[in-house]
Design an enzyme around this catalytic site. Structure first.
Site, PDB file in Angstrom:
ATOM      1  N   GLU A   1       0.807  -1.231   0.000  1.00 57.48           N
ATOM      2  CA  GLU A   1       0.000   0.000   0.000  1.00 57.48           C
ATOM      3  C   GLU A   1       0.835   1.274   0.000  1.00 57.48           C
ATOM      4  O   GLU A   1       1.784   1.419   0.765  1.00 57.48           O
ATOM      5  CB  GLU A   1      -0.944   0.003   1.217  1.00 57.48           C
ATOM      6  CG  GLU A   1      -1.886   1.199   1.243  1.00 57.48           C
ATOM      7  CD  GLU A   1      -2.990   1.085   2.295  1.00 57.48           C
ATOM      8  OE1 GLU A   1      -3.792   2.032   2.400  1.00 57.48           O
ATOM      9  OE2 GLU A   1      -3.046   0.066   3.002  1.00 57.48           O
TER      10      GLU A   1
ATOM     11  N   LYS B   1      -8.694  -1.190   0.806  1.00 59.83           N
ATOM     12  CA  LYS B   1      -9.750  -1.744   1.660  1.00 59.83           C
ATOM     13  C   LYS B   1     -10.456  -2.800   0.841  1.00 59.83           C
ATOM     14  O   LYS B   1     -11.059  -2.496  -0.188  1.00 59.83           O
ATOM     15  CB  LYS B   1     -10.755  -0.672   2.113  1.00 59.83           C
ATOM     16  CG  LYS B   1     -10.371   0.016   3.397  1.00 59.83           C
ATOM     17  CD  LYS B   1     -10.528  -0.898   4.592  1.00 59.83           C
ATOM     18  CE  LYS B   1      -9.694  -0.435   5.778  1.00 59.83           C
ATOM     19  NZ  LYS B   1      -8.323  -0.902   5.785  1.00 59.83           N
TER      20      LYS B   1
END
Length: 418
Positions: A221, A237
């Site tokens: 990420e 997410k």
């Protein structure tokens, strides 16, 4: 610039060479193609100047440090800098004791792009030194006794309590994490990172050594990146397990793409990131470049969205980092209330976990990851830790969330137990 013949061999030697220094940082894209990465991998070693500080005026100190040196700097932000950006506290126990913020100007800096190595800092002879470097044969790491800070029942009880907060309207979503740890742990950090980076190659992987403390990261990420006047954030997410069967794997990927619960989690964080970027943006420039993109990694498929804006020229880029920190994907919404509940329900201080590390260039461009899927290690106290978590919404099933935590921990557990 020099064209390299054997890139994997050079990369391995460069990491071992850099690890001789008391401080070093290695950032590796693992050949993932990305529109915003400046280099395929980059290695910083040795300390010319350094900044180490705790929460209080850490971002201001960093601004002064950058303005003074106007040079490449590498470093990290601890999650607990939240106490500087908001009226919050971190009182849970911490077995690692990293500084809240650390940055350094390296003596040596080697960047690699499209088959060519470039010396950005240091003597040209350093490339020959690396290519002739012979890594020492390391002793085998001992098998570790890894413990969990929470039992499955304790985890489920806490998730149910957080769902009750959501039901009462206190929050919409919260990122709840748990710690895995080992005491009296003896590992070889470079060897362990190499194994982790082989088992789980990711686009924002990195190795960061600061004296007796180590971050060994296989994070997928990006927190925040600046290219010219553009800021880019890419929160994750939504997670689904890979399958070895190609047909089944495609079906899992498709289910994740169309999963209403995962989309709801993702869009809440997209909205939060949009709000955070608005604080630093030219009015009307915040936009969602990609919503619900599905990206595949060795262990998991992930749902990733991309949000960008034009940086307001009146705002210093370090203030833009501060305005977005900590990242929404690791907190929840509303952000401040979620962070208060994280402090209340988690039992370990996050520290570097769910913080960020990366680099800032002389012209003020930067790229910072999110410290997840990462082993944190203190050689002095022989304490090793990694944390995993996930987004809790009212739709969350506590037992399923627990299983997702184990999935996210799987690559690290494999590395530490093999």
């Amino acid at each position: 610039m020099k064209t390299l013949q054997n890139i994997p061999d050079f990369k391995q030697k460069a990491l071992h060479w850099a690890n001789q220094f008391e401080v070093c940082c290695f950032l590796d894209s693992n050949n993932y193609k990305d529109d915003y990465s400046a280099y395929d991998f980059i290695i910083a070693a040795g300390v010319k100047h350094e900044l180490k500080c705790e929460t209080g005026k850490a971002f201001e100190h960093l601004k002064s440090f950058y303005n003074k040196h106007k040079q490449w700097i590498f470093g990290f932000f601890s999650y607990d800098l939240k106490n500087e950006t908001e009226d919050l506290q971190s009182n849970n126990p911490d077995g690692l004791n990293f500084p809240d913020l650390y940055f350094f100007v390296p003596n040596f800096l080697i960047a690699f792009k499209e088959g060519k190595a470039e010396i950005l800092l240091g003597e040209e002879t350093v490339l020959e030194e690396i290519e002739s470097f012979q890594p020492q044969k390391q002793k085998e790491s001992e098998t570790l006794q890894i413990s969990q800070r929470l039992s499955k029942d304790q985890y489920i009880d806490k998730v149910e309590a957080l769902r009750d907060h959501i039901l009462r309207g206190n929050i919409y979503e919260v990122n709840f994490c748990q710690e895995f740890f080992a005491e009296n742990a003896e590992i070889d950090p470079v060897q362990t990172f190499e194994l982790l980076n082989t088992v789980s190659p990711t686009p924002f992987a990195g190795y960061f050594k600061i004296y007796n403390q180590y971050i060994l990261s296989a994070t997928p990420e990006r927190f925040l990146c600046k290219r010219g006047s553009k800021l880019i954030s890419q929160p994750i997410k939504g997670t689904a397990k890979r399958s070895l069967n190609p047909k089944e794997d495609e079906a899992i990927k498709s289910r994740l793409r169309n999963d209403i619960k995962e989309q709801a989690e993702n869009v809440m964080i997209v909205d939060l990131v949009r709000h955070d970027l608005t604080k630093s943006a030219v009015k009307g420039s915040v936009k969602v470049d990609e919503l619900f993109g599905i990206y595949s990694f060795p262990q998991v498929h992930q749902m990733i969205s991309t949000i960008s804006c034009e940086l307001n020229p009146e705002i210093h880029f370090i203030d833009a980092i501060k305005n977005a920190f900590p990242m929404g994907s690791m907190t929840g919404a509303p952000k401040v209330k979620a962070m208060k509940l994280i402090e209340q329900y988690e039992v370990t201080k996050r520290g570097i976990y769910s913080g960020s590390f990366g680099c800032i260039s002389p012209n003020g461009d930067f790229d910072f990851n999110v410290v997840i899927r990462s082993i944190l290690y203190n050689t002095e106290s022989k304490y090793l830790s990694f944390q995993v978590g996930g987004a809790i919404t009212y739709q969350s099933d506590a037992a399923s969330e627990y299983e997702e935590c184990l999935l996210k921990a799987s690559a690290i557990l494999k590395v530490l137990r093999d």
